[in-house]
Motif scaffolding. Structure first.
Motif, PDB file in Angstrom:
ATOM      1  N   UNK A  64      -0.547  45.283  -6.799  1.00 37.08           N
ATOM      2  CA  UNK A  64      -1.632  46.276  -6.731  1.00 37.08           C
ATOM      3  C   UNK A  64      -2.989  45.583  -6.643  1.00 37.08           C
ATOM      4  N   UNK A  65      -3.183  44.572  -7.469  1.00 37.73           N
ATOM      5  CA  UNK A  65      -4.460  43.859  -7.475  1.00 37.73           C
ATOM      6  C   UNK A  65      -4.733  43.220  -6.120  1.00 37.73           C
ATOM      7  N   UNK A  66      -3.718  42.606  -5.530  1.00 38.37           N
ATOM      8  CA  UNK A  66      -3.909  41.972  -4.227  1.00 38.37           C
ATOM      9  C   UNK A  66      -4.228  43.009  -3.150  1.00 38.37           C
ATOM     10  N   UNK A  67      -3.516  44.115  -3.170  1.00 39.24           N
ATOM     11  CA  UNK A  67      -3.759  45.139  -2.154  1.00 39.24           C
ATOM     12  C   UNK A  67      -5.095  45.851  -2.378  1.00 39.24           C
ATOM     13  N   UNK A 127       0.834  43.485   0.338  1.00 38.48           N
ATOM     14  CA  UNK A 127       1.553  42.579  -0.555  1.00 38.48           C
ATOM     15  C   UNK A 127       2.682  43.361  -1.213  1.00 38.48           C
ATOM     16  N   UNK A 128       3.894  42.825  -1.156  1.00 36.06           N
ATOM     17  CA  UNK A 128       5.060  43.501  -1.712  1.00 36.06           C
ATOM     18  C   UNK A 128       5.295  43.066  -3.143  1.00 36.06           C
ATOM     19  N   UNK A 146       8.233  44.581   6.697  1.00 36.38           N
ATOM     20  CA  UNK A 146       7.074  44.519   5.802  1.00 36.38           C
ATOM     21  C   UNK A 146       6.241  45.788   5.932  1.00 36.38           C
ATOM     22  N   UNK A 147       5.902  46.378   4.781  1.00 37.90           N
ATOM     23  CA  UNK A 147       5.088  47.587   4.789  1.00 37.90           C
ATOM     24  C   UNK A 147       3.637  47.227   5.123  1.00 37.90           C
ATOM     25  N   UNK A 148       2.900  48.209   5.622  1.00 39.68           N
ATOM     26  CA  UNK A 148       1.528  47.963   6.046  1.00 39.68           C
ATOM     27  C   UNK A 148       0.664  49.169   5.730  1.00 39.68           C
ATOM     28  N   UNK A 149      -0.636  48.964   5.748  1.00 36.19           N
ATOM     29  CA  UNK A 149      -1.579  50.075   5.715  1.00 36.19           C
ATOM     30  C   UNK A 149      -1.595  50.680   7.113  1.00 36.19           C
TER      31      UNK A 149
END
Length: 208
Positions: A83-86, A15-16, A1-4
Protein backbone atom coordinates in the motif's frame (compact mmCIF):
# COMPACT_ATOMS: atom_id res chain seq x y z
CA UNK A 1 0.71 -8.05 -13.06
CA UNK A 2 -2.08 -5.74 -11.93
CA UNK A 3 -1.96 -2.09 -12.96
CA UNK A 4 -3.64 1.24 -12.43
CA UNK A 5 -6.15 1.28 -15.26
CA UNK A 6 -6.93 4.95 -15.87
CA UNK A 7 -6.32 8.50 -14.73
CA UNK A 8 -3.18 10.47 -14.02
CA UNK A 9 -1.05 7.34 -13.50
CA UNK A 10 -3.04 5.00 -15.75
CA UNK A 11 -1.02 2.05 -17.04
CA UNK A 12 1.47 2.07 -14.15
CA UNK A 13 2.05 -1.41 -12.63
CA UNK A 14 0.99 -1.90 -9.03
CA UNK A 15 3.30 -3.25 -6.36
CA UNK A 16 1.91 -6.67 -5.43
CA UNK A 17 1.66 -8.27 -2.01
CA UNK A 18 4.28 -11.06 -1.68
CA UNK A 19 2.82 -14.50 -1.01
CA UNK A 20 -0.88 -15.26 -0.85
CA UNK A 21 -2.07 -13.33 2.19
CA UNK A 22 -4.50 -11.29 0.10
CA UNK A 23 -6.86 -11.88 -2.83
CA UNK A 24 -6.41 -9.03 -5.32
CA UNK A 25 -9.36 -7.72 -7.29
CA UNK A 26 -8.91 -8.70 -10.93
CA UNK A 27 -8.37 -5.97 -13.49
CA UNK A 28 -11.60 -7.06 -15.20
CA UNK A 29 -13.67 -6.54 -12.05
CA UNK A 30 -11.83 -3.34 -11.19
CA UNK A 31 -12.43 -1.88 -14.64
CA UNK A 32 -16.14 -2.74 -14.52
CA UNK A 33 -16.46 -1.28 -11.02
CA UNK A 34 -14.77 1.99 -11.84
CA UNK A 35 -16.67 2.39 -15.09
CA UNK A 36 -19.85 2.24 -13.04
CA UNK A 37 -18.55 4.57 -10.34
CA UNK A 38 -17.47 7.06 -12.99
CA UNK A 39 -20.94 6.91 -14.54
CA UNK A 40 -22.49 7.59 -11.13
CA UNK A 41 -20.20 10.57 -10.54
CA UNK A 42 -18.83 8.96 -7.39
CA UNK A 43 -15.07 9.42 -7.86
CA UNK A 44 -14.11 12.98 -8.87
CA UNK A 45 -13.38 15.05 -5.74
CA UNK A 46 -14.63 12.22 -3.51
CA UNK A 47 -13.30 11.32 -0.07
CA UNK A 48 -12.59 7.61 -0.39
CA UNK A 49 -12.00 4.89 2.20
CA UNK A 50 -10.54 1.54 1.09
CA UNK A 51 -11.01 -1.11 3.80
CA UNK A 52 -9.14 -4.44 3.76
CA UNK A 53 -7.04 -2.65 1.17
CA UNK A 54 -4.60 -5.44 0.27
CA UNK A 55 -2.16 -3.73 -2.11
CA UNK A 56 -4.39 -0.63 -2.18
CA UNK A 57 -5.34 -1.28 -5.81
CA UNK A 58 -8.90 0.03 -5.48
CA UNK A 59 -7.99 3.12 -3.49
CA UNK A 60 -5.09 4.20 -5.68
CA UNK A 61 -7.27 3.67 -8.76
CA UNK A 62 -9.74 6.13 -7.26
CA UNK A 63 -6.93 8.60 -6.53
CA UNK A 64 -5.60 8.30 -10.08
CA UNK A 65 -9.09 9.09 -11.38
CA UNK A 66 -9.47 12.27 -9.37
CA UNK A 67 -10.58 11.43 -5.84
CA UNK A 68 -9.80 14.23 -3.41
CA UNK A 69 -8.45 12.01 -0.62
CA UNK A 70 -8.01 8.26 -0.23
CA UNK A 71 -7.36 6.32 2.97
CA UNK A 72 -6.12 2.73 2.76
CA UNK A 73 -6.69 0.49 5.80
CA UNK A 74 -4.76 -2.78 5.95
CA UNK A 75 -3.51 -4.78 8.94
CA UNK A 76 -1.16 -7.31 7.32
CA UNK A 77 2.45 -6.09 7.29
CA UNK A 78 3.48 -7.05 3.75
CA UNK A 79 0.21 -5.79 2.32
CA UNK A 80 0.57 -2.48 4.16
CA UNK A 81 4.06 -2.11 2.69
CA UNK A 82 2.63 -2.64 -0.81
CA UNK A 83 0.00 0.00 0.00
CA UNK A 84 2.77 2.43 0.93
CA UNK A 85 4.60 1.83 -2.34
CA UNK A 86 1.46 2.24 -4.43
CA UNK A 87 0.38 5.31 -2.48
CA UNK A 88 3.77 6.88 -3.11
CA UNK A 89 3.37 6.32 -6.86
CA UNK A 90 0.15 8.36 -6.91
CA UNK A 91 1.27 10.98 -4.42
CA UNK A 92 4.42 11.66 -6.42
CA UNK A 93 2.34 12.05 -9.59
CA UNK A 94 -0.12 14.53 -8.08
CA UNK A 95 2.52 16.32 -5.96
CA UNK A 96 0.50 16.03 -2.77
CA UNK A 97 -0.44 13.43 -0.18
CA UNK A 98 -3.70 12.34 -1.77
CA UNK A 99 -3.35 8.77 -0.45
CA UNK A 100 -2.61 7.84 3.16
CA UNK A 101 -2.07 4.37 4.61
CA UNK A 102 -3.26 3.12 8.00
CA UNK A 103 -1.80 -0.16 9.22
CA UNK A 104 -4.68 -1.23 11.41
CA UNK A 105 -7.47 -3.71 11.79
CA UNK A 106 -10.59 -2.34 10.15
CA UNK A 107 -12.73 -2.46 13.29
CA UNK A 108 -10.07 -0.68 15.35
CA UNK A 109 -9.61 2.01 12.71
CA UNK A 110 -13.33 2.74 12.52
CA UNK A 111 -13.61 2.87 16.32
CA UNK A 112 -11.06 5.70 16.35
CA UNK A 113 -13.11 7.79 13.90
CA UNK A 114 -16.09 9.58 15.47
CA UNK A 115 -19.47 9.21 13.76
CA UNK A 116 -20.07 11.78 11.03
CA UNK A 117 -19.96 12.26 7.25
CA UNK A 118 -16.27 11.44 6.75
CA UNK A 119 -16.35 9.59 3.40
CA UNK A 120 -18.27 9.76 0.13
CA UNK A 121 -17.20 6.36 -1.17
CA UNK A 122 -16.24 3.28 0.87
CA UNK A 123 -14.67 0.31 -0.93
CA UNK A 124 -14.58 -2.98 0.97
CA UNK A 125 -12.85 -6.16 -0.19
CA UNK A 126 -12.85 -8.30 2.96
CA UNK A 127 -11.33 -11.79 3.00
CA UNK A 128 -13.90 -14.26 1.72
CA UNK A 129 -13.68 -16.31 4.97
CA UNK A 130 -14.80 -13.27 7.00
CA UNK A 131 -18.10 -14.20 8.62
CA UNK A 132 -21.36 -12.41 7.95
CA UNK A 133 -21.70 -11.13 11.52
CA UNK A 134 -18.27 -9.41 11.61
CA UNK A 135 -18.99 -7.96 8.16
CA UNK A 136 -22.35 -6.64 9.36
CA UNK A 137 -20.65 -4.99 12.36
CA UNK A 138 -18.18 -3.21 10.07
CA UNK A 139 -21.00 -2.10 7.77
CA UNK A 140 -22.82 -0.66 10.76
CA UNK A 141 -19.76 1.40 11.69
CA UNK A 142 -19.35 2.52 8.08
CA UNK A 143 -22.99 3.62 7.88
CA UNK A 144 -22.43 6.00 10.80
CA UNK A 145 -19.49 7.62 9.01
CA UNK A 146 -20.78 7.86 5.44
CA UNK A 147 -21.80 11.10 3.73
CA UNK A 148 -25.56 11.48 3.08
CA UNK A 149 -25.04 11.02 -0.67
CA UNK A 150 -22.35 8.38 -0.25
CA UNK A 151 -21.95 4.86 -1.60
CA UNK A 152 -20.55 1.61 -0.20
CA UNK A 153 -19.18 -1.17 -2.42
CA UNK A 154 -18.60 -4.66 -0.95
CA UNK A 155 -16.73 -7.31 -2.93
CA UNK A 156 -17.62 -10.89 -1.99
CA UNK A 157 -17.55 -14.38 -3.41
CA UNK A 158 -20.45 -14.97 -5.80
CA UNK A 159 -21.38 -17.89 -3.52
CA UNK A 160 -21.65 -15.70 -0.41
CA UNK A 161 -25.06 -14.43 0.72
CA UNK A 162 -26.07 -10.80 0.41
CA UNK A 163 -24.51 -8.80 3.26
CA UNK A 164 -26.75 -8.02 6.21
CA UNK A 165 -27.24 -4.29 5.77
CA UNK A 166 -27.52 -2.24 8.97
CA UNK A 167 -30.40 0.17 9.50
CA UNK A 168 -28.29 3.00 8.09
CA UNK A 169 -27.72 1.37 4.68
CA UNK A 170 -29.97 0.07 1.92
CA UNK A 171 -28.98 -2.04 -1.07
CA UNK A 172 -28.59 -0.04 -4.27
CA UNK A 173 -27.78 -2.99 -6.54
CA UNK A 174 -25.30 -5.73 -7.30
CA UNK A 175 -23.21 -7.05 -10.18
CA UNK A 176 -21.71 -10.52 -10.72
CA UNK A 177 -18.42 -11.08 -12.55
CA UNK A 178 -17.49 -14.77 -12.64
CA UNK A 179 -16.71 -15.84 -9.07
CA UNK A 180 -16.99 -12.28 -7.74
CA UNK A 181 -20.09 -10.29 -6.80
CA UNK A 182 -20.10 -6.57 -6.05
CA UNK A 183 -22.78 -5.27 -3.72
CA UNK A 184 -23.67 -1.56 -3.72
CA UNK A 185 -25.41 0.21 -0.83
CA UNK A 186 -26.30 3.79 0.04
CA UNK A 187 -27.54 5.64 3.13
CA UNK A 188 -31.06 4.67 4.06
CA UNK A 189 -33.83 7.23 3.97
CA UNK A 190 -37.36 7.03 5.34
CA UNK A 191 -39.57 5.09 2.99
CA UNK A 192 -36.76 4.05 0.63
CA UNK A 193 -36.79 0.45 -0.53
CA UNK A 194 -33.92 -1.57 -1.92
CA UNK A 195 -33.28 -0.74 -5.55
CA UNK A 196 -33.46 -3.30 -8.34
CA UNK A 197 -29.86 -2.65 -9.30
CA UNK A 198 -30.53 -0.23 -12.16
CA UNK A 199 -30.88 3.14 -10.56
CA UNK A 200 -33.34 5.78 -9.52
CA UNK A 201 -31.15 6.61 -6.55
CA UNK A 202 -29.89 9.98 -5.44
CA UNK A 203 -26.30 8.77 -5.79
CA UNK A 204 -26.55 8.99 -9.57
CA UNK A 205 -26.21 12.75 -9.38
CA UNK A 206 -24.20 12.99 -6.20
CA UNK A 207 -21.19 14.73 -7.72
CA UNK A 208 -22.62 15.83 -11.04
Amino acid sequence: MSRIISGIVGGVPLAAVPGSATRPTTDRVKEALFSRLDALGMIARARVLDLYAGSGALGVEAASRGASTVELVESEAKAAQACERNARTVNDAVSRRAVTVHRSKVSSFLERVPPGPHWDLVLMDPPYPLGEDPLAAVLGAVADRLAPDGLVVVERSARSPEPSWPDGLVRYGDRKYGETRLWFAEPAADGREAADGEGGSAVAGARA
